[in-house]
Design a protein around this motif. Structure first.
Motif, PDB file in Angstrom:
ATOM      1  N   ARG A 162       5.336   8.557  -3.181  1.00  0.00           N
ATOM      2  CA  ARG A 162       4.731   9.870  -2.917  1.00  0.00           C
ATOM      3  C   ARG A 162       4.223   9.951  -1.469  1.00  0.00           C
ATOM      4  N   ALA A 163       3.583   8.889  -1.015  1.00  0.00           N
ATOM      5  CA  ALA A 163       3.085   8.879   0.365  1.00  0.00           C
ATOM      6  C   ALA A 163       4.252   8.926   1.348  1.00  0.00           C
ATOM      7  N   ALA A 164       5.313   8.211   1.035  1.00  0.00           N
ATOM      8  CA  ALA A 164       6.501   8.239   1.898  1.00  0.00           C
ATOM      9  C   ALA A 164       7.088   9.643   1.941  1.00  0.00           C
ATOM     10  N   ALA A 165       7.104  10.317   0.806  1.00  0.00           N
ATOM     11  CA  ALA A 165       7.619  11.687   0.753  1.00  0.00           C
ATOM     12  C   ALA A 165       6.772  12.618   1.605  1.00  0.00           C
ATOM     13  N   ARG A 166       5.446  12.499   1.481  1.00  0.00           N
ATOM     14  CA  ARG A 166       4.561  13.342   2.300  1.00  0.00           C
ATOM     15  C   ARG A 166       4.820  13.110   3.780  1.00  0.00           C
ATOM     16  N   ALA A 192       0.812  -1.211   0.000  1.00  0.00           N
ATOM     17  CA  ALA A 192       0.000   0.000   0.000  1.00  0.00           C
ATOM     18  C   ALA A 192       0.851   1.269   0.000  1.00  0.00           C
ATOM     19  N   LEU A 193       2.130   1.154   0.298  1.00  0.00           N
ATOM     20  CA  LEU A 193       3.007   2.314   0.362  1.00  0.00           C
ATOM     21  C   LEU A 193       3.382   2.778  -1.040  1.00  0.00           C
ATOM     22  N   SER A 194       3.389   4.091  -1.227  1.00  0.00           N
ATOM     23  CA  SER A 194       3.889   4.667  -2.473  1.00  0.00           C
ATOM     24  C   SER A 194       5.032   5.612  -2.119  1.00  0.00           C
ATOM     25  N   TYR A 225      12.253  10.179  -5.807  1.00  0.00           N
ATOM     26  CA  TYR A 225      12.630   9.694  -7.132  1.00  0.00           C
ATOM     27  C   TYR A 225      14.039  10.128  -7.526  1.00  0.00           C
ATOM     28  N   ARG A 226      14.568  11.122  -6.849  1.00  0.00           N
ATOM     29  CA  ARG A 226      15.949  11.556  -7.090  1.00  0.00           C
ATOM     30  C   ARG A 226      16.949  10.628  -6.403  1.00  0.00           C
ATOM     31  N   HIS A 227      16.459   9.856  -5.423  1.00  0.00           N
ATOM     32  CA  HIS A 227      17.362   9.018  -4.635  1.00  0.00           C
ATOM     33  C   HIS A 227      17.115   7.521  -4.787  1.00  0.00           C
ATOM     34  N   PHE A 228      15.884   7.151  -5.135  1.00  0.00           N
ATOM     35  CA  PHE A 228      15.517   5.735  -5.188  1.00  0.00           C
ATOM     36  C   PHE A 228      14.825   5.419  -6.509  1.00  0.00           C
ATOM     37  N   ALA A 229      15.204   4.306  -7.100  1.00  0.00           N
ATOM     38  CA  ALA A 229      14.609   3.898  -8.378  1.00  0.00           C
ATOM     39  C   ALA A 229      13.136   3.539  -8.203  1.00  0.00           C
ATOM     40  N   ASP A 230      12.824   2.933  -7.052  1.00  0.00           N
ATOM     41  CA  ASP A 230      11.449   2.505  -6.796  1.00  0.00           C
ATOM     42  C   ASP A 230      11.290   2.269  -5.301  1.00  0.00           C
ATOM     43  N   LYS A 231      10.103   1.855  -4.894  1.00  0.00           N
ATOM     44  CA  LYS A 231       9.879   1.694  -3.449  1.00  0.00           C
ATOM     45  C   LYS A 231      10.664   0.514  -2.877  1.00  0.00           C
TER      46      LYS A 231
END
Length: 136
Positions: A7-11, A3-5, A21-27
């Motif tokens: 974008r949600a982690a960034a918020r 369920a984690l995205s 997205y500047r640091h990680f290719a994907d979750k």
């Protein structure tokens, strides 16, 4: 995790939605970094607890086990992520010297990890763990 995205982690982290997205290719890459950070924090806690008793065998091992269990309780979410980490066994290396061998260090680590997981799932009480670690 599903369920984690990013974008949600960034918020949640209080940064822009584009920042991860500047640091990680994907979750998955983000999770790998979180797990690696948690593993290093755990190892630092155990090492710091054992250093004053290095070479004293049982006393050092008990201190290291207590540090692992305290970390698991105080940082339950991070520790539960570590439970599926293929590199978690590296933690056992910290116990090897005072245990007398790599195999015995792994056994001590497995005992501490098992106690921590049992406490997190409430299948063992705090008092039982205190008694076990005291050698009663």
């Amino acid at each position: 995790f599903d369920a984690l995205s990013l974008r949600a982690a960034a918020r949640r982290a209080g940064v822009s939605e584009a920042a991860p997205y500047r640091h990680f290719a994907d979750k998955a890459a983000l999770l790998d970094a979180v797990v690696a950070s948690a593993r290093m924090a755990l190892m630092d806690e155990i090492a710091a607890a054992m250093v004053p008793y290095r070479g004293e065998g049982r006393r050092a091992l008990q201190s290291g086990m207590r540090a692992l269990i305290n970390f698991a309780i105080e940082q339950a979410g991070r520790y539960q992520l570590l439970a599926s980490d293929p590199k978690l066994g590296e933690v056992a290396d910290l116990f090897a010297f005072d245990a007398g061998s790599d195999e015995k260090g792994l056994l001590i680590f497995a005992q501490a990890h098992g106690l921590a997981m049992m406490m997190l799932t409430k299948t063992i009480s705090d008092q039982q763990v205190i008694s076990i670690l005291a050698g009663d």
